[in-house]
Design an enzyme around this catalytic site. Structure first.
Site, PDB file in Angstrom:
ATOM      1  N   LYS A 130     -42.967  71.018  15.199  1.00 13.92           N
ATOM      2  CA  LYS A 130     -41.862  70.190  14.686  1.00 13.92           C
ATOM      3  C   LYS A 130     -41.071  69.600  15.833  1.00 13.92           C
ATOM      4  O   LYS A 130     -41.064  70.128  16.943  1.00 13.92           O
ATOM      5  CB  LYS A 130     -40.932  70.994  13.773  1.00 13.92           C
ATOM      6  CG  LYS A 130     -40.243  72.211  14.424  1.00 13.92           C
ATOM      7  CD  LYS A 130     -38.925  71.932  15.098  1.00 13.92           C
ATOM      8  CE  LYS A 130     -38.371  73.182  15.776  1.00 13.92           C
ATOM      9  NZ  LYS A 130     -37.320  72.981  16.737  1.00 13.92           N
ATOM     10  N   PRO A 133     -47.006  74.190  22.452  1.00 11.92           N
ATOM     11  CA  PRO A 133     -46.506  74.876  23.649  1.00 11.92           C
ATOM     12  C   PRO A 133     -45.654  76.088  23.292  1.00 11.92           C
ATOM     13  O   PRO A 133     -44.915  76.059  22.305  1.00 11.92           O
ATOM     14  CB  PRO A 133     -45.665  73.808  24.352  1.00 11.92           C
ATOM     15  CG  PRO A 133     -45.431  72.734  23.358  1.00 11.92           C
ATOM     16  CD  PRO A 133     -46.554  72.792  22.372  1.00 11.92           C
ATOM     17  N   GLY A 185     -39.527  74.838  22.181  1.00 13.23           N
ATOM     18  CA  GLY A 185     -38.617  74.207  21.232  1.00 13.23           C
ATOM     19  C   GLY A 185     -39.342  73.397  20.169  1.00 13.23           C
ATOM     20  O   GLY A 185     -38.771  72.504  19.553  1.00 13.23           O
ATOM     21  N   MET A 186     -40.629  73.726  19.945  1.00  9.68           N
ATOM     22  CA  MET A 186     -41.405  73.016  18.921  1.00  9.68           C
ATOM     23  C   MET A 186     -41.848  73.963  17.808  1.00  9.68           C
ATOM     24  O   MET A 186     -42.726  73.642  17.008  1.00  9.68           O
ATOM     25  CB  MET A 186     -42.612  72.326  19.543  1.00  9.68           C
ATOM     26  CG  MET A 186     -42.200  71.255  20.556  1.00  9.68           C
ATOM     27  SD  MET A 186     -43.554  70.219  21.061  1.00  9.68           S
ATOM     28  CE  MET A 186     -43.724  69.148  19.613  1.00  9.68           C
ATOM     29  N   ASP A 220     -36.813  78.781  11.570  1.00  7.28           N
ATOM     30  CA  ASP A 220     -37.695  77.610  11.549  1.00  7.28           C
ATOM     31  C   ASP A 220     -38.982  77.845  10.753  1.00  7.28           C
ATOM     32  O   ASP A 220     -39.778  76.920  10.593  1.00  7.28           O
ATOM     33  CB  ASP A 220     -38.093  77.213  12.986  1.00  7.28           C
ATOM     34  CG  ASP A 220     -36.931  76.623  13.779  1.00  7.28           C
ATOM     35  OD1 ASP A 220     -35.888  76.333  13.178  1.00  7.28           O
ATOM     36  OD2 ASP A 220     -37.092  76.453  15.000  1.00  7.28           O
TER      37      ASP A 220
END
Ligand code: ATP
Length: 297
Positions: free
Chosen positions: A10, A95, A99-100, A137
């Site tokens: 995301k 990764p 932060g994804m 998340d």
């Protein structure tokens, strides 16, 4: 027999952060967009719970019961009264600590994969509640598309997306810990009035229209100053992407991955080439969004 689930990464096109609450969490207004970088989570019956991982970042992924995929399998097994005797294999392309939401993707993927393997037939709401227990998340990783998350980010409303958005993602050569970025946010916020986080109507409108220029004008990330404070070199990467023609450049979530919104696929390739040539990124990828959430393949 095995079950494989594909789960997207995301990017936050808006991340509004409120002041720290007494419990230490922050209220968020989080506009998530799922993008086409994927982890694949495969589960198969085994003698006992075991996690393996392959991919460029595999060495940084814990293989014990702290792995979010393992925690997801354990939570579903306990709830459904089945043995968590399963081998979870993660083919990792998102990764790590970027932060994804890579770990969150694996949690949602393992949950859907185990639900399918064990035939537990959990309802969507039950799966979403288990996801929310695993992390803020994780519900979005299950749902995909685009969504507004409020609360800790886990209470979701699906959003309309009127077109394809083209992105470039630049991975940094080290990670940033999400809790450390929030601590830095709190430090920088001292003595300031932090407003209640709310979704920006302009962001929602630009998404609904599928208009990259309109979206680029309004993307925002309240964690960006904290991420840049801990990792100042990221500012140069953002500048390099802007200089190469990106419509917008921002830190993705808590970073340190940087995200570049571009006009079209061609412009994305150009921005990616310039960032690769700059030598300042560990790897550079292009991806489109919105894409579907966790899907059995
Ligand atoms: P977010 O965007 O949700 O803040 P992130 O993408 O920055 O998260 P992750 O890749 O989810 O970060 O990893 C954060 C930490 O979680 C890792 O450093 C690792 O120790 C731990 N972790 C637990 N399970 C996993 C997993 N399946 N994959 C990657 N990291 C995991």
């Amino acid at each position: 027999m095995s079950v494989t689930v594909r789960v997207p990464a995301k990017v936050n096109v808006q991340l509004a952060v409120g002041a720290a609450r007494p419990d230490g969490f922050h209220d968020l207004a989080n506009v998530f967009l799922a993008v086409g970088l994927y982890d694949e989570v495969t589960v198969a019956p085994a003698d006992e719970l075991r996690v393996t991982c392959e991919g460029p970042d595999a060495a940084q992924v814990p293989l014990d019961r702290t792995n979010l995929a393992a925690r997801a399998a354990l939570a579903l097994a306990e709830r459904r009264g089945v043995e968590p005797a399963v081998h979870i294999h993660i083919a990792k392309d998102i990764p790590v600590a970027g932060g994804m939401a890579g770990g969150s993707a694996d949690g949602a993927g393992a949950l859907l994969a185990c639900d399918t393997l064990w035939g537990t037939g959990a309802s969507r709401d039950e799966l979403l509640a288990l996801c929310a227990d695993l992390g803020s998340d994780v519900p979005f990783s299950l749902v995909g598309g685009a969504a507004l998350g409020v609360g800790r980010g886990e209470r979701l409303t699906t959003l309309d997306v009127g077109g394809t958005f083209h992105w470039v993602f630049a991975m940094a050569d080290r990670g940033l810990s999400t809790p450390a970025v929030f601590r830095e946010f709190d430090r920088l916020a001292q003595g300031r009035d932090i407003p209640e986080p709310t979704a920006s109507p302009e962001v929602l409108e630009a998404l609904a229209k599928g208009d990259p220029e309109a979206l680029a004008a309004v993307v925002s990330n309240d964690l960006q100053p904290a991420a840049l404070s801990l990792f100042p070199e990221l500012a140069d990467t953002l500048d390099a992407g802007r200089g190469a023609g990106a419509l917008a450049a921002l830190v993705s979530g808590s970073g340190p991955t940087t995200a570049f919104l571009t006009r079209d696929a061609e412009s994305a390739q150009k921005v990616a080439a310039v960032l690769r040539a700059s030598g300042r990124c560990r790897s550079v990828r292009t991806a489109q969004g919105a894409v579907a959430g966790a899907t059995v393949v």
